[in-house]
Write a protein that holds these residues in place. Structure first.
Motif, PDB file in Angstrom:
ATOM      1  N   LEU A 131      40.472 -58.903 -15.563  1.00 35.15           N
ATOM      2  CA  LEU A 131      39.529 -58.747 -14.454  1.00 35.15           C
ATOM      3  C   LEU A 131      39.656 -57.348 -13.870  1.00 35.15           C
ATOM      4  N   GLU A 132      38.523 -56.698 -13.700  1.00 30.24           N
ATOM      5  CA  GLU A 132      38.457 -55.431 -12.990  1.00 30.24           C
ATOM      6  C   GLU A 132      37.149 -55.371 -12.221  1.00 30.24           C
ATOM      7  N   THR A 133      37.106 -54.485 -11.245  1.00 32.30           N
ATOM      8  CA  THR A 133      35.908 -54.279 -10.435  1.00 32.30           C
ATOM      9  C   THR A 133      35.589 -52.796 -10.412  1.00 32.30           C
ATOM     10  N   VAL A 134      34.305 -52.460 -10.530  1.00 32.19           N
ATOM     11  CA  VAL A 134      33.883 -51.068 -10.486  1.00 32.19           C
ATOM     12  C   VAL A 134      32.618 -50.953  -9.640  1.00 32.19           C
ATOM     13  N   ALA A 135      32.575 -49.918  -8.814  1.00 34.37           N
ATOM     14  CA  ALA A 135      31.356 -49.584  -8.078  1.00 34.37           C
ATOM     15  C   ALA A 135      30.658 -48.467  -8.840  1.00 34.37           C
ATOM     16  N   MET A 136      29.373 -48.621  -9.080  1.00 31.32           N
ATOM     17  CA  MET A 136      28.673 -47.603  -9.861  1.00 31.32           C
ATOM     18  C   MET A 136      27.198 -47.555  -9.501  1.00 31.32           C
ATOM     19  N   VAL A 137      26.596 -46.416  -9.797  1.00 33.53           N
ATOM     20  CA  VAL A 137      25.156 -46.272  -9.630  1.00 33.53           C
ATOM     21  C   VAL A 137      24.467 -46.867 -10.842  1.00 33.53           C
ATOM     22  N   LEU A 138      23.580 -47.807 -10.590  1.00 33.08           N
ATOM     23  CA  LEU A 138      22.706 -48.359 -11.616  1.00 33.08           C
ATOM     24  C   LEU A 138      21.343 -47.705 -11.417  1.00 33.08           C
ATOM     25  N   GLN A 139      20.859 -47.003 -12.430  1.00 35.09           N
ATOM     26  CA  GLN A 139      19.611 -46.258 -12.281  1.00 35.09           C
ATOM     27  C   GLN A 139      18.770 -46.368 -13.554  1.00 35.09           C
ATOM     28  N   CYS A 140      17.504 -46.668 -13.371  1.00 35.96           N
ATOM     29  CA  CYS A 140      16.570 -46.689 -14.489  1.00 35.96           C
ATOM     30  C   CYS A 140      16.388 -45.274 -15.024  1.00 35.96           C
ATOM     31  N   SER A 141      16.255 -45.152 -16.334  1.00 38.19           N
ATOM     32  CA  SER A 141      16.065 -43.846 -16.964  1.00 38.19           C
ATOM     33  C   SER A 141      14.830 -43.126 -16.435  1.00 38.19           C
ATOM     34  N   GLY A 142      13.841 -43.889 -15.984  1.00 39.48           N
ATOM     35  CA  GLY A 142      12.594 -43.299 -15.503  1.00 39.48           C
ATOM     36  C   GLY A 142      12.542 -43.082 -14.004  1.00 39.48           C
ATOM     37  N   ASN A 143      13.671 -43.266 -13.312  1.00 39.18           N
ATOM     38  CA  ASN A 143      13.653 -43.020 -11.866  1.00 39.18           C
ATOM     39  C   ASN A 143      13.261 -41.566 -11.608  1.00 39.18           C
ATOM     40  N   GLY A 144      12.251 -41.356 -10.753  1.00 42.35           N
ATOM     41  CA  GLY A 144      11.718 -40.019 -10.520  1.00 42.35           C
ATOM     42  C   GLY A 144      10.506 -39.694 -11.373  1.00 42.35           C
ATOM     43  N   ARG A 145      10.078 -40.632 -12.225  1.00 45.05           N
ATOM     44  CA  ARG A 145       8.908 -40.396 -13.076  1.00 45.05           C
ATOM     45  C   ARG A 145       7.646 -40.139 -12.250  1.00 45.05           C
ATOM     46  N   GLY A 146       7.566 -40.768 -11.097  1.00 47.30           N
ATOM     47  CA  GLY A 146       6.380 -40.622 -10.265  1.00 47.30           C
ATOM     48  C   GLY A 146       6.136 -39.216  -9.765  1.00 47.30           C
ATOM     49  N   PHE A 147       7.143 -38.333  -9.882  1.00 48.68           N
ATOM     50  CA  PHE A 147       6.988 -36.950  -9.440  1.00 48.68           C
ATOM     51  C   PHE A 147       6.461 -36.033 -10.541  1.00 48.68           C
ATOM     52  N   PHE A 148       6.381 -36.517 -11.771  1.00 48.94           N
ATOM     53  CA  PHE A 148       5.893 -35.684 -12.869  1.00 48.94           C
ATOM     54  C   PHE A 148       4.386 -35.451 -12.724  1.00 48.94           C
ATOM     55  N   PRO A 149       3.930 -34.195 -12.679  1.00 58.64           N
ATOM     56  CA  PRO A 149       2.491 -33.937 -12.577  1.00 58.64           C
ATOM     57  C   PRO A 149       1.720 -34.464 -13.779  1.00 58.64           C
ATOM     58  N   SER A 150       2.380 -34.595 -14.930  1.00 57.16           N
ATOM     59  CA  SER A 150       1.708 -35.055 -16.143  1.00 57.16           C
ATOM     60  C   SER A 150       1.416 -36.546 -16.129  1.00 57.16           C
ATOM     61  N   LYS A 151       1.948 -37.262 -15.130  1.00 60.51           N
ATOM     62  CA  LYS A 151       1.726 -38.698 -14.990  1.00 60.51           C
ATOM     63  C   LYS A 151       2.035 -39.451 -16.284  1.00 60.51           C
ATOM     64  N   PRO A 152       3.285 -39.425 -16.751  1.00 62.71           N
ATOM     65  CA  PRO A 152       3.645 -40.148 -17.973  1.00 62.71           C
ATOM     66  C   PRO A 152       3.380 -41.645 -17.814  1.00 62.71           C
ATOM     67  N   SER A 153       3.131 -42.304 -18.931  1.00 60.06           N
ATOM     68  CA  SER A 153       2.946 -43.747 -18.877  1.00 60.06           C
ATOM     69  C   SER A 153       4.260 -44.408 -18.487  1.00 60.06           C
ATOM     70  N   GLY A 154       4.169 -45.561 -17.900  1.00 56.50           N
ATOM     71  CA  GLY A 154       5.358 -46.243 -17.393  1.00 56.50           C
ATOM     72  C   GLY A 154       5.313 -46.340 -15.888  1.00 56.50           C
ATOM     73  N   THR A 155       6.227 -47.077 -15.334  1.00 61.43           N
ATOM     74  CA  THR A 155       6.265 -47.290 -13.887  1.00 61.43           C
ATOM     75  C   THR A 155       6.478 -45.966 -13.152  1.00 61.43           C
ATOM     76  N   PRO A 156       5.643 -45.656 -12.157  1.00 62.48           N
ATOM     77  CA  PRO A 156       5.774 -44.385 -11.430  1.00 62.48           C
ATOM     78  C   PRO A 156       6.850 -44.436 -10.349  1.00 62.48           C
ATOM     79  N   TRP A 157       8.089 -44.704 -10.761  1.00 61.94           N
ATOM     80  CA  TRP A 157       9.201 -44.744  -9.807  1.00 61.94           C
ATOM     81  C   TRP A 157       9.323 -43.405  -9.058  1.00 61.94           C
ATOM     82  N   THR A 158       9.728 -43.476  -7.793  1.00 63.26           N
ATOM     83  CA  THR A 158      10.080 -42.252  -7.069  1.00 63.26           C
ATOM     84  C   THR A 158      11.611 -42.169  -6.994  1.00 63.26           C
ATOM     85  N   VAL A 159      12.231 -42.791  -5.990  1.00 66.43           N
ATOM     86  CA  VAL A 159      13.701 -42.815  -5.943  1.00 66.43           C
ATOM     87  C   VAL A 159      14.266 -44.219  -6.022  1.00 66.43           C
TER      88      VAL A 159
END
Length: 409
Positions: A131-159
């Motif tokens: 047994l161990e415990t870890v605190a970590m950031v879980l982040q989608c690879s596309g987080n911040g996609r919504g800021f791309f001017p090219s508007k890539p397909s996929g969810t337009p996540w911001t932060v």
């Protein structure tokens, strides 16, 4: 000890580039144009309902993009290190399994391969191995996609496709040791999800199966608990592979197979999916895979939902993380990056994989101000100003994209 006087920083002059990307707080039309969340009675009436498997989520703190994608509102992160489970984002590549999989959690089975004594273990048996415990950031690879001017397909996540989460489970290294150790020549750790696959399709074309370097097993867990409770179905319960420092897709939900392999899986989600492709291109095995996270930060307060900001003293705060390395320093700018001041790291340090909160005490005069943050990790890596342009909108760590414009009365 006397209280340090708030830092005086000159008001910002908005550049055309920042004007295009950022918006004045309180301007709903501009917020919508920039792809940032805003609230109005009309918008609230049109908000999508939470899907049944995540109906327990806090609707006031989340944005429902689709039946498999839910984002945390920037204003909901608050000032605590850990992201509450009811506010944490959801990103599923396949439909969520039937709730029956969590009816008898201890009976869940996982096949362990590429070790001296390969076998199938139940969750009940896993719990006897360590047994161990870890605190970590879980982040989608596309987080911040919504800021791309090219508007890539996929969810337009911001932060909001990120959170800081506490996981508990058995270390992968302990499982491997209990089964005779990892076989020689096994360069990768490959996890396979237990979602039900659509019939009539090649399983490799749709299955969630990812490979990471075998060295990642040092801190990896087979986790059954999240933020102090059994992992909810929405987040991969009853059992999830946790690979600290790696993007969310590599943290396999409903894991049914963990194999140490000589080669990366040939599943399409690995060979062609989640690849950093040039703009206009398509993913293929020759391109970098989305795996390790790098240094990143953003400001949450005052945020896009802040209204009636009055001139004078205020606290500018947010979160910062280094991915594979701890955060050493965070700087804050209130003039769009022309000048920077060191922020103070606050709250508990939960380890190199968790994020750190930061705050800067400032006095802002009336007018518009572009708030930005820039983090540096212990290895000296500095958060970049510009995003890495790519076809799918992955790995956006740009401090300029994540900046906010606020208006002080």
């Amino acid at each position: 000890m006397p209280t340090q006087a708030p830092r005086q920083i000159a008001p910002a002059l908005l550049s055309p580039a920042l004007n295009r990307r950022h918006v004045l707080v309180g301007s709903a039309s501009a917020l919508a144009a920039a792809g940032l969340s805003t609230w109005s009675p009309c918008a609230a009436a049109q908000a999508k309902p939470l899907p049944a498997f995540a109906s327990w989520k806090d609707a006031t703190a989340t944005i429902v993009h689709s039946a498999t994608t839910i984002e945390t509102k920037r204003s909901a992160f608050g000032s605590s290190v850990i992201t509450p489970t009811e506010q944490l984002y959801v990103r599923n590549n396949l439909p969520t399994p039937d709730a029956a999989v969590v009816a008898n959690r201890d009976a869940w089975e996982i096949s362990i391969e590429g070790v001296g004594k390969p076998r199938t273990l139940t969750l009940r048996e896993l719990k006897t191995l360590g047994l161990e415990t870890v605190a970590m950031v879980l982040q989608c690879s596309g987080n911040g996609r919504g800021f791309f001017p090219s508007k890539p397909s996929g969810t337009p996540w911001t932060v909001g496709a990120a959170g800081c989460v506490v996981w508990s489970g058995v270390p992968v290294r302990a499982v491997a040791e209990a089964l005779g150790g990892v076989d020689g020549g096994m360069r990768f750790m490959t996890g396979t999800g237990g979602e039900k696959l659509p019939e009539g399709l090649d399983p490799k074309s749709i299955i969630v199966e990812r490979s990471v370097p075998a060295s990642a097993m040092v801190d990896a867990l087979l986790a059954w608990e999240m933020n102090g409770v059994a992992i909810p179905l929405a987040h991969g319960g009853p059992l999830r592979l946790i690979v600290p420092g790696y993007t969310g897709v590599n943290n396999i939900k409903y894991i049914k197979r963990l194999a140490f392999t000589a080669h990366e899986t040939d599943a399409r989600i690995m060979s062609h999916g989640y690849r950093v492709s040039p703009p206009g291109g398509k993913g293929d095995p020759s391109q970098p895979s989305v795996q390790e996270m790098t240094v990143k930060s953003w400001i949450n307060s005052p945020g896009p939902d802040s209204t009636a900001l009055e001139k004078g003293r205020m606290q500018v705060g947010g979160v910062a993380f280094g991915g594979m390395h701890a955060v050493k320093r965070v700087e804050v700018s209130v003039d769009g990056g022309k000048t920077w001041a060191d922020a103070r790291l606050v709250g508990p340090d939960l380890g190199k994989y968790a994020w750190r909160q930061f705050v800067l005490d400032v006095r802002l005069p009336a007018g518009p101000h572009v708030l930005a943050s820039r983090a540096t990790d212990v290895m000296g890596n500095v958060q970049p100003q510009q995003r890495l342009e790519n076809a799918a909108g992955y790995n956006n760590t740009s401090w300029a994209d994540h900046a906010l414009t606020v208006s002080v009365a």
